[in-house]
Design a protein around this motif. Structure first.
Motif, PDB file in Angstrom:
ATOM      1  N   ILE A   1      -7.215  19.850   6.841  1.00  0.00           N
ATOM      2  CA  ILE A   1      -7.107  21.009   7.724  1.00  0.00           C
ATOM      3  C   ILE A   1      -8.206  22.026   7.372  1.00  0.00           C
ATOM      4  CG2 ILE A   1      -5.679  23.024   8.309  1.00  0.00           C
ATOM      5  CD1 ILE A   1      -3.217  21.152   7.967  1.00  0.00           C
TER       6      ILE A   1
ATOM      7  N   ASN B   1     -11.571  20.937   8.646  1.00  0.00           N
ATOM      8  CA  ASN B   1     -11.728  20.815  10.097  1.00  0.00           C
ATOM      9  C   ASN B   1     -11.011  21.961  10.823  1.00  0.00           C
ATOM     10  OD1 ASN B   1     -12.928  17.857  10.396  1.00  0.00           O
ATOM     11  ND2 ASN B   1     -11.260  17.746   8.890  1.00  0.00           N
ATOM     12  N   PRO B   2     -11.441  23.212  10.618  1.00  0.00           N
ATOM     13  CA  PRO B   2     -10.710  24.340  11.188  1.00  0.00           C
ATOM     14  C   PRO B   2     -10.636  24.293  12.727  1.00  0.00           C
ATOM     15  CG  PRO B   2     -12.836  25.038  10.282  1.00  0.00           C
ATOM     16  CD  PRO B   2     -12.637  23.632   9.856  1.00  0.00           C
ATOM     17  N   ASP B   3     -11.703  23.797  13.385  1.00  0.00           N
ATOM     18  CA  ASP B   3     -11.694  23.758  14.856  1.00  0.00           C
ATOM     19  C   ASP B   3     -10.577  22.850  15.366  1.00  0.00           C
ATOM     20  OD1 ASP B   3     -13.904  25.180  14.411  1.00  0.00           O
ATOM     21  OD2 ASP B   3     -15.338  23.670  15.190  1.00  0.00           O
TER      22      ASP B   3
ATOM     23  N   ALA C   1      -7.898  21.953  13.735  1.00  0.00           N
ATOM     24  CA  ALA C   1      -6.611  22.547  13.389  1.00  0.00           C
ATOM     25  C   ALA C   1      -6.205  23.595  14.442  1.00  0.00           C
ATOM     26  CB  ALA C   1      -6.679  23.182  12.005  1.00  0.00           C
ATOM     27  N   ASP C   2      -7.182  24.387  14.883  1.00  0.00           N
ATOM     28  CA  ASP C   2      -6.895  25.403  15.908  1.00  0.00           C
ATOM     29  C   ASP C   2      -6.397  24.760  17.205  1.00  0.00           C
ATOM     30  OD1 ASP C   2      -7.430  27.522  14.322  1.00  0.00           O
ATOM     31  OD2 ASP C   2      -9.534  27.772  15.002  1.00  0.00           O
ATOM     32  N   LYS C   3      -7.070  23.673  17.616  1.00  0.00           N
ATOM     33  CA  LYS C   3      -6.665  22.994  18.862  1.00  0.00           C
ATOM     34  C   LYS C   3      -5.207  22.551  18.773  1.00  0.00           C
ATOM     35  CE  LYS C   3     -11.054  21.167  20.508  1.00  0.00           C
ATOM     36  NZ  LYS C   3     -11.928  19.989  20.501  1.00  0.00           N
TER      37      LYS C   3
ATOM     38  N   ARG D   1      -2.898  23.822  16.869  1.00  0.00           N
ATOM     39  CA  ARG D   1      -2.051  25.019  16.891  1.00  0.00           C
ATOM     40  C   ARG D   1      -1.852  25.497  18.332  1.00  0.00           C
ATOM     41  NH1 ARG D   1      -5.291  26.574  12.320  1.00  0.00           N
ATOM     42  NH2 ARG D   1      -4.101  26.276  10.387  1.00  0.00           N
ATOM     43  N   GLU D   2      -2.899  25.300  19.173  1.00  0.00           N
ATOM     44  CA  GLU D   2      -2.795  25.709  20.590  1.00  0.00           C
ATOM     45  C   GLU D   2      -1.972  24.701  21.408  1.00  0.00           C
ATOM     46  OE1 GLU D   2      -6.878  25.991  21.722  1.00  0.00           O
ATOM     47  OE2 GLU D   2      -7.245  27.591  20.251  1.00  0.00           O
TER      48      GLU D   2
ATOM     49  N   LEU E   1       1.068  22.480  11.320  1.00  0.00           N
ATOM     50  CA  LEU E   1       0.289  23.195  12.328  1.00  0.00           C
ATOM     51  C   LEU E   1       1.084  23.608  13.568  1.00  0.00           C
ATOM     52  CD1 LEU E   1      -3.029  21.139  12.138  1.00  0.00           C
ATOM     53  CD2 LEU E   1      -2.527  23.340  11.090  1.00  0.00           C
ATOM     54  N   THR E   2       2.350  23.227  13.655  1.00  0.00           N
ATOM     55  CA  THR E   2       3.093  23.628  14.859  1.00  0.00           C
ATOM     56  C   THR E   2       4.423  24.288  14.481  1.00  0.00           C
ATOM     57  OG1 THR E   2       4.062  21.434  15.014  1.00  0.00           O
ATOM     58  CG2 THR E   2       2.134  21.858  16.353  1.00  0.00           C
TER      59      THR E   2
END
Ligand SMILES: [Zn+2]
Lengths: 501, 100
Positions: free
Chosen positions: A454, A457-459, A461-463, A465-466, A500-501
């Motif tokens: 995580i 690969n922050p990008d 991880a963000d996806k 989370r969205e 992440l969720t």
């Protein structure tokens, strides 16, 4: 050798109906010969398995092999035949150097088995089957083997003389003769092939013969005739000898249909004769005109007493017959829930017994099929081996699948476990142990690996989370890479989503 | 009265792979007819109540166990061959007009 004109298969069938007949000779796998104690082992040095009886020396007396009689009766029972309560051998007189006695000890009008049938499943015809009636199955003996020398090709034409090896003379043979098979039309070639294939499987299941066509322990003569389409008549037949592979049986029937159709179409008539099959060119050529039965001057064999199979003995043999291959397949297919195609592939790959054994050892049918037909079939193919010759047992395969089911290895690791077993490194569990192949089930280590993925690969991880859960694949991949594949991908996915969720 | 024709004798000779001249056929046909006559006389004594049989003794099911026993050595097997063996095999004249 002249090539004859042939009509196309389609044209031939527009005008004619084919009638088939098949004569199969099967060498029994008894240890000793039919009438003497000589060995029957294949491939021995010439004339090392002979004695006065099988060489036809004066004064030698035959004594019948009990096991051969038992095998003959079992074959007859498996083919739904009646078993004669009393029958004799007969001498079939002819003069040919491969038969040192100048007669073949055979059966004539008193075959041991008669009036049977076999339902033959026709491939590619929606489970359709054809009932092939068996006229008789009788006992006889094999002949010696001739080698024609002096000619260019080893064939008799141009040969100065022949050399004979009598090791094969006197090996027990069963000749199985069908009644004429009509009404098969365009399926005639595949029906002929399917009959021989099914008969081979039946004999194999009975354990009475090695049934190896390439070694000549199962040999086929194909009778074929044509009659005008729809006439219901029987035409003059030819007998094509020594058609010794399944593929050739199909090809020989197809060729004779085309050839006879051209003869009849041209106003000629088919000659009743023996024809020779040429494997290389796929054609038949004229042999000798067939002798009449009376030319063989059959008479009852005076040196052998009649055979009178005891009815109770016959019934005890019947009770102990194995399940016929066709019924067995239908039962297994139903039990396993395989589609027709899956079953056909399993049988075609020679994997039926292997899959059965794997299921018996605890694997799910689909998993058993998957291992044998994909992974192991590929390896067998690479090494030019039969599936059954791979150094892995059904129990090993079932254990590998159990390791997967228990979550101890994933699919990729499971293949490495098989590699180890095939390389002789021991049982699946030993291979897992020695190669250190178990997936990491240490939750702490997995969790740390997920955290690292995580962070790296922050990008992605963000996806996630969205709510773009599909993006999780990239993180799972990263974790698996860190763990060198030794992780349970399903558990990794759960961890990623939890975090992440 | 059985009789055997010249054609039948010629056919039998052919089946037996014996090469007979015309003169020999003429000579043998009547001799074979005499033999057939002699055998046929048995029919006169075989009454309806005597079933045909191929064996003198009322035996059935004489079998041997399926056990391998030593036979002849190659040398013994080939020792009676009329022509010098080749490749450990019996050498025989080629047969015309037929293929094994
Ligand atoms: Zn022998």
């Amino acid at each position: 050798m002249t090539t004859e004109r042939t009509l196309s298969f389609t044209e031939a069938l527009e005008r004619f109906d084919p009638t088939l007949g098949l004569e199969v000779h099967v060498e029994l796998n008894t240890a000793s010969k039919m009438f003497c104690g000589c060995s029957t082992v294949f491939g021995a040095e010439p004339n090392t398995q002979v004695c006065p009886v099988c060489l036809g020396l004066p004064g030698a007396m035959p004594v019948l092999n009990a096991k051969a009689v038992e095998s003959a009766v079992r074959i007859g029972l498996a083919l739904n035949c009646d078993i004669a309560s009393w029958c004799r051998f007969a001498r079939k007189n002819y003069f040919y150097p491969d038969m040192p006695k100048n007669f073949q000890t055979s059966q004539y009008d008193e075959p041991i088995c008669f009036d049977g049938w076999m339902d033959v499943t026709v491939p590619d015809a929606e489970g359709q089957s054809v009932r092939v009636e068996i006229e008789r199955a009788h006992m006889e003996e094999d002949t010696g083997k001739s080698l024609h020398v002096g000619g260019a090709t080893g064939r008799i034409h141009g040969a100065d003389h022949s050399l004979v090896d009598y090791n094969r003379a006197g090996i027990p043979l069963i000749e199985i003769v069908t009644r004429p098979v009509t009404g098969t039309r365009e399926s005639a070639p595949v029906v002929a092939r399917a009959y021989v294939a099914q008969l081979r499987d039946l004999l194999l299941g009975l354990g009475v013969s090695d049934v190896r066509m390439e070694q000549g322990s199962l040999r086929c003569d194909v009778n074929l005739s044509l009659s005008p389409a729809g006439s219901g008549l029987l035409g003059t037949r030819t007998e094509t000898k020594n058609v010794n592979s399944l593929r050739s049986v199909e090809r020989a029937v197809r060729y004779e249909i085309g050839r006879q159709a051209a003869v009849l179409d041209g106003g000629g008539s088919v000659v009743q004769e023996t024809r020779h099959w040429h494997e290389d060119t796929g054609i038949t050529t004229s042999g000798r005109e067939k002798s009449d039965a009376e030319d063989y001057r059959y008479f009852p064999e005076p040196d052998l007493v009649p055979i009178a199979p005891d009815a109770d003995w016959v019934e005890s043999l019947r009770a102990r017959l194995p399940e016929p291959p066709r019924e067995r397949r239908a039962r297994l297919q139903e039990d396993w829930g395989f589609s027709d195609l899956e079953m056909r592939d399993t049988v075609g790959a020679g994997a039926l017994e292997l899959v059965e054994g794997t299921i018996a050892a605890g694997a799910a049918p689909s998993a058993a099929r998957k291992w044998w037909l994909s992974e192991l079939a590929r390896r067998a193919n690479e090494q030019g081996l039969e599936l059954g010759d791979l150094p892995v047992t059904p129990a090993d395969v079932a254990r590998v699948q159990a390791l997967v089911d228990e979550g101890r290895v994933n699919d990729k690791l499971a293949r490495q476990v098989l590699d180890g077993v095939l390389a002789g490194e021991g049982t699946p569990d030993e291979v897992v142990e020695r190669r250190g192949l178990a997936v990491v089930s240490d939750e702490g280590a997995l969790s740390e690996a997920v955290d690292r993925a995580i962070a790296a690969n922050p990008d992605v991880a963000d996806k996630i989370r969205e709510g773009k859960v599909a993006a999780a694949g990239a993180l799972i991949g990263a974790v698996m890479k860190q763990m060198r594949g030794q992780a349970d991908a399903g558990r990794v996915r759960e961890l990623v989503l939890e975090k992440l969720t | 009265m059985p009789d055997i024709s010249r054609d039948e004798v010629a056919h039998l000779a052919d089946l037996a792979r014996i090469d007979l001249s015309e003169a020999e056929i003429d000579h043998l046909a009547p001799q074979l007819a005499v033999i057939l006559d002699s055998v046929a006389s048995i029919r006169e004594v075989a009454a309806d109540h005597v079933p045909p049989t191929s064996h003198a003794l009322p035996l059935t099911n004489v079998f041997r166990e399926d056990v391998v026993r030593p036979g002849l050595t190659v040398e013994e097997a080939l020792s009676g061959a009329p022509v010098e063996p080749e490749q450990q095999r019996f050498s025989v004249p080629r047969i015309l007009g037929e293929e094994a």
